[in-house]
Design an enzyme around this catalytic site. Structure first.
Site, PDB file in Angstrom:
ATOM      1  N   GLU A 178      -5.445 -56.769 -36.472  1.00  4.66           N
ATOM      2  CA  GLU A 178      -4.992 -58.157 -36.561  1.00  4.66           C
ATOM      3  C   GLU A 178      -6.141 -59.030 -37.046  1.00  4.66           C
ATOM      4  OE1 GLU A 178      -2.747 -60.247 -33.184  1.00  4.66           O
ATOM      5  OE2 GLU A 178      -4.782 -61.059 -33.023  1.00  4.66           O
ATOM      6  N   LYS A 185      -6.495 -55.985 -31.698  1.00  2.00           N
ATOM      7  CA  LYS A 185      -6.180 -57.404 -31.634  1.00  2.00           C
ATOM      8  C   LYS A 185      -7.435 -58.214 -31.356  1.00  2.00           C
ATOM      9  CE  LYS A 185      -2.083 -58.516 -30.064  1.00  2.00           C
ATOM     10  NZ  LYS A 185      -1.294 -58.685 -31.294  1.00  2.00           N
ATOM     11  N   ARG A 201      30.027 -54.546 -14.143  1.00  2.00           N
ATOM     12  CA  ARG A 201      28.921 -55.463 -14.426  1.00  2.00           C
ATOM     13  C   ARG A 201      27.719 -54.740 -15.024  1.00  2.00           C
ATOM     14  NH1 ARG A 201      28.354 -59.219 -16.941  1.00  2.00           N
ATOM     15  NH2 ARG A 201      30.276 -59.910 -15.911  1.00  2.00           N
ATOM     16  N   ASP A 261      -2.059 -62.834 -38.614  1.00  4.68           N
ATOM     17  CA  ASP A 261      -1.544 -63.526 -37.435  1.00  4.68           C
ATOM     18  C   ASP A 261      -1.582 -65.037 -37.610  1.00  4.68           C
ATOM     19  OD1 ASP A 261      -0.573 -63.581 -34.738  1.00  4.68           O
ATOM     20  OD2 ASP A 261      -2.575 -64.219 -34.111  1.00  4.68           O
ATOM     21  N   LYS A 263       7.194 -56.665 -26.908  1.00  3.84           N
ATOM     22  CA  LYS A 263       7.657 -57.719 -25.998  1.00  3.84           C
ATOM     23  C   LYS A 263       9.095 -57.419 -25.566  1.00  3.84           C
ATOM     24  CE  LYS A 263       4.562 -61.114 -28.071  1.00  3.84           C
ATOM     25  NZ  LYS A 263       4.430 -62.357 -28.867  1.00  3.84           N
TER      26      LYS A 263
END
Length: 286
Positions: free
Chosen positions: A199, A169, A102, A225, A137
């Site tokens: 950004e 950002k 597994r 963005d 992410k």
């Protein structure tokens, strides 16, 4: 193109996953049902077509449980395969093989799913100048492996962490009091080998950043963005190749071609790692 990661990067992940699965008492089912010393030959086989990533997780999981096992890897990371393809054949202690099963399947299925989805994006933008990139992410603890899987699928890696590139950002901009000031501070801080990306969320912010070119303080990359297609085209025209342009936000397989056709250089896609389906791979006794 075949790719591989050093075992030293993979082994800790495999061993942690095995420890999680084996728990406090080990594989009680295997101990109950399989005679001690029994041998098993089995194949890791694909149920669906895809791109391979993580085959070394299979090898290391089996060897962690049975150091004397024979693992015949038939395909390499970065290889494409069809449904039914045999990825690896193992001959090992039967209890060990079943205990490793597994963990090996979880990792190779997860990583091959990332590689396969990445290849779908890369194929969709073929013929444009745009390259497909991942993001941060990623699954905690699996970043190096998931970014490796993106590369196996033909994508390219964005920054690996917070320490290898500066990415300004919207919240950084808010605290600094403006996008131009944030970029100026970043450029003053960055060592000569560290890139700076900012950004922007509209053409007005883009113009403020482009004004920094005359100051010699322009960033290396501008992230556009959630721009509309028309604004992406306008941005490409205004920048005129002077700075690398990355499009981000609202990207999926139905929109990525249109975004690529605006002329941007890079399209970053969080879905490559946060939404890739696990590829169906199984272990079949021979």
């Amino acid at each position: 193109m075949s790719r591989s990661l050093p075992d030293v990067l993979i082994e800790p992940v495999v061993r942690l996953a095995l420890a999680e699965d084996l728990g406090r008492a080990g594989d009680v089912t295997a101990m109950a049902c399989i005679p001690e010393g029994a041998r098993m030959k089995a194949a890791f086989a694909a149920r669906k077509p895809g791109m391979l990533a993580g085959i070394d997780c299979v090898r290391l999981a089996v060897l962690a449980m049975d150091p004397k096992a024979f693992v015949d890897v038939r395909l390499n990371d970065g290889d494409a395969f069809e449904a039914g393809a045999v990825l690896a054949v193992v001959e090992a202690d039967a209890r060990a093989s079943l205990s490793a099963e597994r963990t090996a399947l979880n990792l190779v299925g997860r990583l091959s799913g990332v590689a396969t989805l990445t290849r779908a994006y890369v194929d969709t933008v073929a013929g444009t100048r745009a390259r497909i990139a991942d993001t941060r992410k990623t699954t905690p603890g699996l970043r190096a492996l998931e970014k490796h899987a993106v590369a196996c699928g033909g994508g390219m890696n964005h920054r690996f962490g917070l320490d290898d590139a500066i990415l300004i950002k919207d919240n950084h901009v808010a605290v600094c009091g403006g996008v131009a000031e944030a970029v100026r501070r970043a450029k003053a801080f960055a060592p000569h080998l560290m890139k700076v990306e900012v950004e922007v969320d509209g053409l007005d912010q883009l113009d403020a950043v482009l004004a920094l070119i005359d100051e010699g303080a322009a960033p290396d990359v501008i992230m556009l963005d959630n721009f509309s297609l028309s604004d992406l085209r306008a941005a490409v025209t205004r920048v005129a190749g002077r700075i690398v342009l990355e499009a981000s936000g609202g990207v999926d397989l139905t929109t990525v071609r249109g975004i690529a056709e605006t002329g941007v250089d890079v399209i970053s896609v969080g879905a490559l790692t946060h939404s890739a389906p696990v590829l169906d791979i199984g272990l079949d006794a021979l």
